[in-house]
Design a protein around this motif. Structure first.
Motif, PDB file in Angstrom:
ATOM      1  N   LEU A 258       0.845  -1.284  -0.018  1.00 40.31           N
ATOM      2  CA  LEU A 258       0.233   0.021   0.016  1.00 40.31           C
ATOM      3  C   LEU A 258       0.761   1.328  -0.055  1.00 40.31           C
ATOM      4  N   VAL A 259       1.642   1.246   0.815  1.00 38.82           N
ATOM      5  CA  VAL A 259       2.805   2.532   0.909  1.00 38.82           C
ATOM      6  C   VAL A 259       3.565   2.734  -0.417  1.00 38.82           C
ATOM      7  N   GLU A 260       3.827   1.534  -1.083  1.00 42.82           N
ATOM      8  CA  GLU A 260       4.694   1.646  -2.126  1.00 42.82           C
ATOM      9  C   GLU A 260       3.883   2.317  -3.290  1.00 42.82           C
ATOM     10  N   ARG A 261       2.340   1.997  -3.360  1.00 45.79           N
ATOM     11  CA  ARG A 261       1.619   2.462  -4.283  1.00 45.79           C
ATOM     12  C   ARG A 261       1.443   4.138  -4.253  1.00 45.79           C
ATOM     13  N   VAL A 262       1.244   4.350  -2.707  1.00 43.81           N
ATOM     14  CA  VAL A 262       1.073   5.903  -2.660  1.00 43.81           C
ATOM     15  C   VAL A 262       2.509   6.571  -2.879  1.00 43.81           C
ATOM     16  N   ARG A 263       3.629   6.030  -2.721  1.00 45.90           N
ATOM     17  CA  ARG A 263       4.806   6.628  -3.011  1.00 45.90           C
ATOM     18  C   ARG A 263       5.009   6.787  -4.454  1.00 45.90           C
ATOM     19  N   ALA A 264       4.627   5.674  -5.187  1.00 44.30           N
ATOM     20  CA  ALA A 264       4.563   6.043  -6.783  1.00 44.30           C
ATOM     21  C   ALA A 264       3.672   6.959  -7.173  1.00 44.30           C
ATOM     22  N   ALA A 265       2.826   7.204  -6.565  1.00 45.65           N
ATOM     23  CA  ALA A 265       1.835   8.288  -6.822  1.00 45.65           C
ATOM     24  C   ALA A 265       2.130   9.803  -6.513  1.00 45.65           C
ATOM     25  N   GLY A 266       3.554   9.819  -5.844  1.00 50.52           N
ATOM     26  CA  GLY A 266       4.120  11.293  -5.712  1.00 50.52           C
ATOM     27  C   GLY A 266       4.072  11.604  -4.197  1.00 50.52           C
ATOM     28  N   VAL A 267       3.533  10.878  -3.260  1.00 51.45           N
ATOM     29  CA  VAL A 267       3.601  11.071  -1.974  1.00 51.45           C
ATOM     30  C   VAL A 267       4.784  10.570  -1.069  1.00 51.45           C
ATOM     31  N   LEU A 268       5.679  11.103  -0.524  1.00 55.51           N
ATOM     32  CA  LEU A 268       6.372  10.474   0.265  1.00 55.51           C
ATOM     33  C   LEU A 268       6.018   9.999   1.633  1.00 55.51           C
ATOM     34  N   VAL A 269       6.098   8.655   1.594  1.00 57.17           N
ATOM     35  CA  VAL A 269       5.416   7.981   2.974  1.00 57.17           C
ATOM     36  C   VAL A 269       6.359   7.335   3.776  1.00 57.17           C
ATOM     37  N   GLU A 270       6.328   7.270   5.060  1.00 57.73           N
ATOM     38  CA  GLU A 270       7.428   6.852   5.963  1.00 57.73           C
ATOM     39  C   GLU A 270       6.661   5.712   6.836  1.00 57.73           C
ATOM     40  N   LEU A 271       7.021   4.760   6.733  1.00 58.42           N
ATOM     41  CA  LEU A 271       6.161   3.627   7.657  1.00 58.42           C
ATOM     42  C   LEU A 271       7.108   3.018   8.582  1.00 58.42           C
ATOM     43  N   SER A 272       6.675   3.098   9.663  1.00 55.92           N
ATOM     44  CA  SER A 272       7.312   2.598  10.952  1.00 55.92           C
ATOM     45  C   SER A 272       6.647   1.830  11.949  1.00 55.92           C
ATOM     46  N   ILE A 273       7.221   0.626  12.425  1.00 56.36           N
ATOM     47  CA  ILE A 273       6.578  -0.322  13.169  1.00 56.36           C
ATOM     48  C   ILE A 273       7.406  -0.592  14.492  1.00 56.36           C
ATOM     49  N   GLN A 274       6.553  -0.346  15.482  1.00 57.06           N
ATOM     50  CA  GLN A 274       7.079  -0.557  16.902  1.00 57.06           C
ATOM     51  C   GLN A 274       6.470  -1.601  17.629  1.00 57.06           C
ATOM     52  N   GLY A 275       6.935  -2.289  18.557  1.00 60.93           N
ATOM     53  CA  GLY A 275       6.604  -3.131  19.464  1.00 60.93           C
ATOM     54  C   GLY A 275       7.002  -4.738  18.449  1.00 60.93           C
ATOM     55  N   THR A 276       6.563  -5.704  19.010  1.00 60.82           N
ATOM     56  CA  THR A 276       6.682  -7.088  18.505  1.00 60.82           C
ATOM     57  C   THR A 276       5.368  -7.361  17.697  1.00 60.82           C
ATOM     58  N   VAL A 277       5.727  -7.667  16.313  1.00 61.63           N
ATOM     59  CA  VAL A 277       4.748  -8.053  15.418  1.00 61.63           C
ATOM     60  C   VAL A 277       4.246  -9.414  15.675  1.00 61.63           C
ATOM     61  N   ARG A 278       2.833  -9.550  15.677  1.00 64.54           N
ATOM     62  CA  ARG A 278       2.141 -10.698  16.254  1.00 64.54           C
ATOM     63  C   ARG A 278       0.794 -10.658  15.469  1.00 64.54           C
ATOM     64  N   PRO A 279       0.337 -12.155  15.200  1.00 59.13           N
ATOM     65  CA  PRO A 279      -1.143 -12.174  14.458  1.00 59.13           C
ATOM     66  C   PRO A 279      -1.987 -11.426  15.496  1.00 59.13           C
ATOM     67  N   LEU A 280      -3.104 -10.877  14.637  1.00 54.16           N
ATOM     68  CA  LEU A 280      -4.038 -10.356  15.309  1.00 54.16           C
ATOM     69  C   LEU A 280      -5.417 -10.832  14.577  1.00 54.16           C
ATOM     70  N   PRO A 281      -6.663 -10.700  15.498  1.00 56.19           N
ATOM     71  CA  PRO A 281      -7.788 -10.933  14.810  1.00 56.19           C
ATOM     72  C   PRO A 281      -8.162 -10.464  13.367  1.00 56.19           C
ATOM     73  N   PRO A 282      -8.523 -11.295  12.641  1.00 52.42           N
ATOM     74  CA  PRO A 282      -8.774 -10.885  11.241  1.00 52.42           C
ATOM     75  C   PRO A 282      -9.604  -9.496  10.907  1.00 52.42           C
ATOM     76  N   GLY A 283     -10.516  -9.271  12.009  1.00 51.32           N
ATOM     77  CA  GLY A 283     -11.192  -8.070  11.856  1.00 51.32           C
ATOM     78  C   GLY A 283     -10.527  -6.917  12.217  1.00 51.32           C
ATOM     79  N   VAL A 284      -9.755  -7.039  13.342  1.00 53.93           N
ATOM     80  CA  VAL A 284      -8.718  -6.021  13.790  1.00 53.93           C
ATOM     81  C   VAL A 284      -7.834  -5.651  12.636  1.00 53.93           C
ATOM     82  N   GLU A 285      -7.192  -6.534  12.046  1.00 53.17           N
ATOM     83  CA  GLU A 285      -6.332  -5.994  11.163  1.00 53.17           C
ATOM     84  C   GLU A 285      -6.708  -5.524   9.767  1.00 53.17           C
ATOM     85  N   LEU A 286      -7.974  -5.928   9.577  1.00 47.29           N
ATOM     86  CA  LEU A 286      -8.759  -5.505   8.438  1.00 47.29           C
ATOM     87  C   LEU A 286      -9.225  -3.980   8.601  1.00 47.29           C
ATOM     88  N   CYS A 287      -9.807  -3.751   9.871  1.00 48.13           N
ATOM     89  CA  CYS A 287     -10.067  -2.489  10.217  1.00 48.13           C
ATOM     90  C   CYS A 287      -8.766  -1.491  10.282  1.00 48.13           C
TER      91      CYS A 287
END
Length: 388
Positions: A258-287
């Motif tokens: 998603l971020v790459e598509r927005v960058r390709a459209a001309g918007v500089l997007v910075e993505l950062s993730i903090q904490g330990t990535v873990r699986p979440l309920p599908p509805g939460v991830e979709l939201c």
């Protein structure tokens, strides 16, 4: 193949014929019971006292009058009164099951009077017993008929409530589908629109950039079509268990795309993730994914000269997401309250999963979307097991 349910008129006609046959068969024992033998006139009156039952649901009061009149004539001629009781009892029950209580009570009184009359004209010594039998039998018939009428009314109300609940569920599902379509189409069309404008602007001066923009348009449109295809597949799917693998539910693992598509459209997007990535309920991830997607889409559509920052933070019991930009203007929050899409859709999704969201301008300029969603203990334990 399914068996067709017989029509009520057919059932009532068969019932009337059966009752006539029973009365005629039982009438052959009249002499043995000490009553006159049935003749042609008696058989005709018995038929008139029972055959109208075929119309008891269409015109219960008319049938009641006809049956009672034939019964009175039959009893007055001195024949065995019991043979005319079957039709009278059934039509009284029918009246009580479809008519108001006051009409049922009035018919019961007339039926009781006819019953007593039969006891009086046939044998005066049994008049008292005839009164007791009349009152008891008519009261029981009216009682059961009233219960049947109430049960029918409750069943009708239940069907109405179920239909209304089904309409509400359909409306809610349509709203969910509308949000999904909005999220899928709006983002991809925004990217395509920006890239098409870029390609047209540099087509003559910078062919390489134009080709890159056209490549982005191709990739974005292909992904949009794929998501729409998966969504339509789910809508057509009848087996809920078989739709999971094809369900259009992006996860946070797809944020990089998603971020790459927005960058390709001309918007500089910075993505950062903090904490330990873990699986979440599908509805939460979709939201969370849809909120980030909508926020970045709004950056493309409604800001100028903007950079965006997307931050995810995995906490023990919550997931927090923030999307900020430093653009000059953001007008997406002027969505009519009844629209049900855009930022209003963000709030609806968040409320559905028990989270909180804030959307508004920043004091230092630009715009910010901040989301907090509770995560289940099951997802946390699953993440711990995977880390081990």
């Amino acid at each position: 193949m399914f068996m067709r349910t017989p029509r009520p008129f057919v059932v009532d006609t068969l019932l009337a014929l059966v009752v006539v046959c029973v009365a005629v068969r039982l009438g052959q024992q009249s002499v043995a019971r000490g009553w006159p033998e049935l003749d042609a006139r008696a058989y005709v009156l018995l038929a008139l006292a029972h055959l109208p039952l075929a119309l008891r649901r269409r015109a219960p009061l008319v049938v009641f009058a006809a049956v009672q009149g034939a019964g009175v004539a039959y009893v007055s001629l001195g024949y065995w009164p019991l043979l005319s009781v079957f039709g009278a009892a059934l039509v009284l029950y029918t009246v009580a099951s479809v008519c108001p209580a006051r009409i049922a009570i009035g018919c019961a009184a007339l039926s009781s009077a006819k019953w007593v009359y039969g006891g009086v004209v046939s044998d005066s010594r049994s008049a008292g017993l005839a009164v007791i039998e009349a009152l008891l039998c008519c009261a029981v018939l009216v009682w059961f008929g009233t219960l049947a009428r109430r049960s029918t009314k409750l069943a009708r109300q239940l069907r109405v409530e179920q239909a209304e609940r089904a309409r509400r569920e359909v409306a809610a599902e349509r709203g969910r589908i509308a949000r999904e379509l909005h999220d899928v189409v709006a983002h991809h069309m925004s990217v395509i629109s920006v890239q098409a404008g870029l390609a047209r602007f540099v087509l003559d001066s910078d062919a390489a950039t134009a080709r890159g923009a056209l490549g982005t348009i191709e990739d974005t449109s292909t992904e949009a079509l794929e998501e729409l295809r998966r969504m339509l597949h789910v809508l057509r799917e009848h087996d809920p268990g078989g739709a999971d693998s094809a369900a259009p539910m992006p996860t946070l693992a797809r944020l990089d795309d998603l971020v790459e598509r927005v960058r390709a459209a001309g918007v500089l997007v910075e993505l950062s993730i903090q904490g330990t990535v873990r699986p979440l309920p599908p509805g939460v991830e979709l939201c969370a994914y849809r909120v980030v997607q909508e926020a970045l889409t709004n950056v493309l559509k409604h800001t100028r000269h903007a950079d965006a920052q997307v931050r995810l933070q995995y906490r023990p019991h919550h997931l927090t997401v923030s999307v900020t930009n430093d653009g000059e203007k953001m007008i997406s929050d002027n969505v009519p309250t009844g629209a049900g899409h855009g930022l209003i859709g963000m709030r609806e999704r968040t409320k559905l999963y028990g989270g909180t969201i804030s959307v508004g301008p920043r004091a230092e300029g630009g715009f910010a979307v901040r989301l907090s969603l509770p995560t289940s203990a099951t997802g946390a334990r699953w993440g711990e097991e995977r880390r081990r």
